[in-house]
Design a protein around this motif. Structure first.
Motif, PDB file in Angstrom:
ATOM      1  N   PHE A   1     -59.526  56.573  27.251  1.00  0.00           N
ATOM      2  CA  PHE A   1     -58.938  55.352  26.913  1.00  0.00           C
ATOM      3  C   PHE A   1     -58.605  54.357  25.501  1.00  0.00           C
ATOM      4  CE2 PHE A   1     -60.150  56.789  31.325  1.00  0.00           C
ATOM      5  CZ  PHE A   1     -58.328  56.706  32.108  1.00  0.00           C
ATOM      6  N   LEU A   2     -59.635  55.109  24.617  1.00  0.00           N
ATOM      7  CA  LEU A   2     -59.775  53.952  23.751  1.00  0.00           C
ATOM      8  C   LEU A   2     -58.431  54.481  21.947  1.00  0.00           C
ATOM      9  CD1 LEU A   2     -63.455  54.265  23.087  1.00  0.00           C
ATOM     10  CD2 LEU A   2     -61.889  52.398  23.825  1.00  0.00           C
ATOM     11  N   SER A   3     -58.450  53.725  22.311  1.00  0.00           N
ATOM     12  CA  SER A   3     -57.272  53.648  20.995  1.00  0.00           C
ATOM     13  C   SER A   3     -58.153  55.012  19.134  1.00  0.00           C
ATOM     14  CB  SER A   3     -57.185  52.183  19.683  1.00  0.00           C
ATOM     15  OG  SER A   3     -56.973  51.901  20.246  1.00  0.00           O
ATOM     16  N   GLY A   4     -57.931  55.473  18.145  1.00  0.00           N
ATOM     17  CA  GLY A   4     -58.673  55.855  16.997  1.00  0.00           C
ATOM     18  C   GLY A   4     -57.219  56.928  17.065  1.00  0.00           C
ATOM     19  N   ALA A   5     -57.142  58.366  17.510  1.00  0.00           N
ATOM     20  CA  ALA A   5     -56.964  59.231  17.274  1.00  0.00           C
ATOM     21  C   ALA A   5     -55.808  59.261  16.250  1.00  0.00           C
ATOM     22  CB  ALA A   5     -56.115  59.862  18.740  1.00  0.00           C
ATOM     23  N   ARG A   6     -56.291  59.829  15.369  1.00  0.00           N
ATOM     24  CA  ARG A   6     -55.777  60.548  13.863  1.00  0.00           C
ATOM     25  C   ARG A   6     -53.889  60.918  14.173  1.00  0.00           C
ATOM     26  NH1 ARG A   6     -58.111  63.370  10.902  1.00  0.00           N
ATOM     27  NH2 ARG A   6     -59.738  64.398  12.985  1.00  0.00           N
ATOM     28  N   GLU A   7     -53.449  60.680  13.052  1.00  0.00           N
ATOM     29  CA  GLU A   7     -52.243  61.658  12.670  1.00  0.00           C
ATOM     30  C   GLU A   7     -53.000  63.136  12.015  1.00  0.00           C
ATOM     31  OE1 GLU A   7     -48.990  59.463  11.085  1.00  0.00           O
ATOM     32  OE2 GLU A   7     -48.439  59.503  13.098  1.00  0.00           O
TER      33      GLU A   7
ATOM     34  N   HIS B   1     -47.366  73.951  23.035  1.00  0.00           N
ATOM     35  CA  HIS B   1     -48.045  73.090  24.768  1.00  0.00           C
ATOM     36  C   HIS B   1     -48.108  71.963  23.938  1.00  0.00           C
ATOM     37  CE1 HIS B   1     -51.142  71.633  27.494  1.00  0.00           C
ATOM     38  NE2 HIS B   1     -49.946  71.227  28.053  1.00  0.00           N
ATOM     39  N   LEU B   2     -46.896  71.165  24.506  1.00  0.00           N
ATOM     40  CA  LEU B   2     -46.510  69.034  23.804  1.00  0.00           C
ATOM     41  C   LEU B   2     -47.158  68.269  24.757  1.00  0.00           C
ATOM     42  CD1 LEU B   2     -42.950  70.455  22.738  1.00  0.00           C
ATOM     43  CD2 LEU B   2     -44.670  69.582  21.746  1.00  0.00           C
ATOM     44  N   LEU B   3     -48.002  67.320  23.773  1.00  0.00           N
ATOM     45  CA  LEU B   3     -48.129  66.675  24.913  1.00  0.00           C
ATOM     46  C   LEU B   3     -48.334  65.008  24.634  1.00  0.00           C
ATOM     47  CD1 LEU B   3     -52.401  68.195  24.959  1.00  0.00           C
ATOM     48  CD2 LEU B   3     -50.766  68.390  27.295  1.00  0.00           C
ATOM     49  N   ASN B   4     -47.951  64.175  25.576  1.00  0.00           N
ATOM     50  CA  ASN B   4     -47.479  62.867  25.174  1.00  0.00           C
ATOM     51  C   ASN B   4     -48.283  62.045  26.106  1.00  0.00           C
ATOM     52  OD1 ASN B   4     -45.378  60.805  24.398  1.00  0.00           O
ATOM     53  ND2 ASN B   4     -43.763  61.336  25.897  1.00  0.00           N
ATOM     54  N   GLY B   5     -48.217  60.970  25.464  1.00  0.00           N
ATOM     55  CA  GLY B   5     -48.732  59.438  26.132  1.00  0.00           C
ATOM     56  C   GLY B   5     -49.313  58.624  25.712  1.00  0.00           C
ATOM     57  N   PRO B   6     -49.960  57.489  26.074  1.00  0.00           N
ATOM     58  CA  PRO B   6     -50.106  56.155  24.954  1.00  0.00           C
ATOM     59  C   PRO B   6     -51.836  56.258  24.110  1.00  0.00           C
ATOM     60  CG  PRO B   6     -51.170  55.953  26.992  1.00  0.00           C
ATOM     61  CD  PRO B   6     -50.351  57.609  27.358  1.00  0.00           C
ATOM     62  N   ALA B   7     -51.468  56.114  23.037  1.00  0.00           N
ATOM     63  CA  ALA B   7     -52.748  56.355  21.530  1.00  0.00           C
ATOM     64  C   ALA B   7     -53.508  55.159  20.602  1.00  0.00           C
ATOM     65  CB  ALA B   7     -51.985  57.715  21.151  1.00  0.00           C
ATOM     66  N   LEU B   8     -52.442  54.089  20.885  1.00  0.00           N
ATOM     67  CA  LEU B   8     -53.156  52.968  20.067  1.00  0.00           C
ATOM     68  C   LEU B   8     -52.715  51.547  21.289  1.00  0.00           C
ATOM     69  CD1 LEU B   8     -54.205  51.574  17.648  1.00  0.00           C
ATOM     70  CD2 LEU B   8     -51.934  51.590  17.046  1.00  0.00           C
ATOM     71  N   TRP B   9     -53.505  50.969  21.682  1.00  0.00           N
ATOM     72  CA  TRP B   9     -53.971  49.773  22.505  1.00  0.00           C
ATOM     73  C   TRP B   9     -53.417  48.525  21.566  1.00  0.00           C
ATOM     74  CZ3 TRP B   9     -55.396  54.452  24.007  1.00  0.00           C
ATOM     75  CH2 TRP B   9     -54.865  54.775  25.040  1.00  0.00           C
TER      76      TRP B   9
ATOM     77  N   TYR C   1     -48.349  52.748  22.195  1.00  0.00           N
ATOM     78  CA  TYR C   1     -47.689  53.125  21.945  1.00  0.00           C
ATOM     79  C   TYR C   1     -48.341  54.683  21.629  1.00  0.00           C
ATOM     80  CZ  TYR C   1     -47.052  48.114  20.189  1.00  0.00           C
ATOM     81  OH  TYR C   1     -47.204  47.668  19.908  1.00  0.00           O
ATOM     82  N   ALA C   2     -46.691  55.534  21.792  1.00  0.00           N
ATOM     83  CA  ALA C   2     -47.323  57.045  22.473  1.00  0.00           C
ATOM     84  C   ALA C   2     -47.375  57.974  20.814  1.00  0.00           C
ATOM     85  CB  ALA C   2     -45.770  57.497  23.023  1.00  0.00           C
ATOM     86  N   MET C   3     -47.783  59.332  21.180  1.00  0.00           N
ATOM     87  CA  MET C   3     -48.637  59.737  20.898  1.00  0.00           C
ATOM     88  C   MET C   3     -47.851  61.270  21.356  1.00  0.00           C
ATOM     89  SD  MET C   3     -51.762  60.607  18.787  1.00  0.00           S
ATOM     90  CE  MET C   3     -51.538  59.932  16.874  1.00  0.00           C
ATOM     91  N   TRP C   4     -47.409  61.980  20.492  1.00  0.00           N
ATOM     92  CA  TRP C   4     -47.040  63.710  20.998  1.00  0.00           C
ATOM     93  C   TRP C   4     -48.126  64.735  20.001  1.00  0.00           C
ATOM     94  CZ3 TRP C   4     -42.299  61.802  18.448  1.00  0.00           C
ATOM     95  CH2 TRP C   4     -41.169  60.991  18.880  1.00  0.00           C
TER      96      TRP C   4
ATOM     97  N   PRO D   1     -56.618  60.885  22.960  1.00  0.00           N
ATOM     98  CA  PRO D   1     -55.811  59.662  24.145  1.00  0.00           C
ATOM     99  C   PRO D   1     -55.450  60.041  25.508  1.00  0.00           C
ATOM    100  CG  PRO D   1     -55.282  59.267  21.601  1.00  0.00           C
ATOM    101  CD  PRO D   1     -55.751  60.596  22.198  1.00  0.00           C
ATOM    102  N   PHE D   2     -56.098  59.743  26.975  1.00  0.00           N
ATOM    103  CA  PHE D   2     -55.620  60.475  28.369  1.00  0.00           C
ATOM    104  C   PHE D   2     -53.629  59.611  28.301  1.00  0.00           C
ATOM    105  CE2 PHE D   2     -59.969  59.583  30.243  1.00  0.00           C
ATOM    106  CZ  PHE D   2     -60.370  61.089  29.865  1.00  0.00           C
TER     107      PHE D   2
END
Length: 473
Positions: free
Chosen positions: A18-24, A44-52, A66-69, A463-464
């Motif tokens: 549930f934390l921000s911090g995922a990188r591109e 396999h495509l995943l979608n969800g929030p990644a930056l709060w 904010y969404a990250m694919w 991120p979840f």
């Protein structure tokens, strides 16, 4: 593109999802432990929030980030990972300002009164569902924006605003359906003195929605999804009612513009896809996100849902509670409604087995015939959030489960084996994060036996999120 973040709230163990911090990440190898089925080739495509968090402010709810694919490309020579932020208007403008500029699902609208009076402030953050429209892919939230993206590169393409066409559309279901001809079917809501829900189709290559059916009501219910049965869309009207003036002029969050009003109960509406005719059945008051499935049985229609008795689940999913690992206060019930042709009321019938959310059936059965098996995420005995995956026999009630120790595990995406015939002939792809993991682990399960065949270990914590898709090559 790395975006600076500021996270004043600590989280440890599995709650790090549930934390921000995922990188591109452009291209990275995925570690495979175990053996993948030889037929499982695709993305396999995943979608969800990644930056709060941004330097000047943060969001308050899990749904708001904010969404990250994310894409895991599975090929004969291994699995590769890629991630990209969706370049929505909400993400770009907020990143430039260093703070959120739109209200989101659970975070208030920061715009001043004069700005709100001039025009509605509506987020286009597409953090929920991905769908195919013709040969293209799109991503959405609960507002009438379609954000198209490239499923190979994850580059953001154009955004289609359905809210400014001939048909007024203020809200939209996150869960649409791709029909056999590639058309995109979804449900929009026009707010006003009397609200109108509009079932619409967007043909391949078209940017103009065709309304197939309309349902008028004093105040529309919160709508996250609907069901598809042969020849009909089944729409549940929750007792969480929209407040149109609050949406137009208020500063509250998206969810704050709804009010729990159980006195008038709820309803299920069946809209005929060919004629637009509407039939309605009254049901006790509910809140619901997801449909398990819908089907026809003679002259009757049947709808299966995960339902809540009130709207407390929204509070359960606030970031502070989820980052702290707080026990859930609101748990769903898995129920079946039989919509009899000669009745106007439908009572819930409990489906045997544990409560589940983010439920799945064989995608090739949807809108065609009933599936005998479903899968979903389950919660622990003491309110632990989504810590197991269940397989439920919808006829006999038999249950089998899979669980990684000390882990959160989210939507089990069912991927059918090409050429397979059984309702459970395929695999489940289940994103998980355990207390000791240094990155996300996607379990690849035999969907029939619930045996874990392999694990895909991604190069970072994903991120979840909520929903996924699989694109065969």
């Amino acid at each position: 593109m790395d975006t600076p973040t500021h996270d004043p709230i600590a989280a440890s163990g599995r709650a790090r999802g549930f934390l921000s911090g995922a990188r591109e990440i452009d291209d990275a190898r995925v570690d495979i432990r175990g053996t993948l089925p030889s037929w499982l080739r695709g993305t396999h495509l995943l979608n969800g929030p990644a930056l709060w968090e941004l330097p000047g402010g943060r969001h308050e709810h899990w749904f708001d980030g904010y969404a990250m694919w994310h894409a895991l490309r599975i090929a004969d020579d291994g699995v590769r990972y890629r991630s990209r932020f969706a370049l929505s208007d909400a993400y770009r403008r907020s990143s430039a300002a260093g703070m959120p500029v739109f209200g989101e699902f659970g975070s208030p609208n920061p715009a001043g009164l004069l700005t709100r009076l001039r025009s509605p402030q509506v987020t286009d953050n597409p953090a929920v569902v991905m769908s195919r429209h013709g040969d293209r892919w799109l991503s959405v939230t609960e507002t009438p924006f379609l954000t198209y993206f490239d499923p190979d590169t994850l580059e953001t393409q154009e955004r289609l605003d359905l809210g400014h066409g001939d048909e007024v559309m203020h809200l939209m279901s996150a869960h649409g359906f791709t029909l056999a001809d590639g058309s995109y079917l979804n449900l929009a809501t026009a707010l006003g003195r009397r609200c109108e829900m509009k079932l619409f189709r967007l043909r391949p290559g078209s940017a103009r929605p065709e309304v197939l059916g309309r349902i008028a009501m004093p105040r529309s219910g919160y709508t996250h999804g609907f069901g598809l049965a042969p020849g009909h869309a089944l729409i549940w009207e929750t007792a969480l009612r929209a407040q149109p003036l609050a949406f137009r002029f208020g500063s509250r969050s998206y969810a704050g513009n709804f009010r729990w009003e159980p006195r008038d109960g709820s309803a299920i509406h069946a809209v005929a896809l060919d004629t637009g005719g509407v039939r309605t059945w009254r049901i006790p008051p509910i809140m619901a996100f997801h449909c398990t499935q819908a089907w026809g049985d003679g002259n009757d229609l049947v709808l299966e849902l995960a339902v809540y008795d009130d709207a407390a689940v929204f509070d359960d999913l606030r970031l502070d509670r989820r980052r702290a690992g707080a026990p859930l206060k609101s748990l769903p019930r898995h129920v079946r409604y039989r919509l009899r042709a000669d009745h106007r009321d439908a009572d819930p019938e409990a489906i045997a087995g544990p409560a589940i959310e983010l439920q799945q059936v064989h995608p090739w059965r949807v809108g065609r015939r009933r599936a005998q098996v479903c899968w979903g995420g389950g919660n622990g005995e003491h309110g632990e959030f989504s810590d197991r995956t269940h397989r439920i026999d919808l006829d006999g009630g038999g249950v089998s489960s899979w669980q990684r120790p000390q882990a959160i595990q989210l939507e089990p995406l069912f991927v059918p084996r090409p050429g397979g015939e059984g309702d459970d002939d395929g695999v489940l792809l289940v994103p998980t994060l355990a207390d000791a993991d240094d990155a996300t682990v996607i379990g690849v399960l035999d969907a029939r036996s619930m045996e874990c065949l392999a694990e895909l270990r991604t190069p970072q914590i994903v991120p979840f999120g909520f929903h996924a898709a699989f694109r065969f090559h």
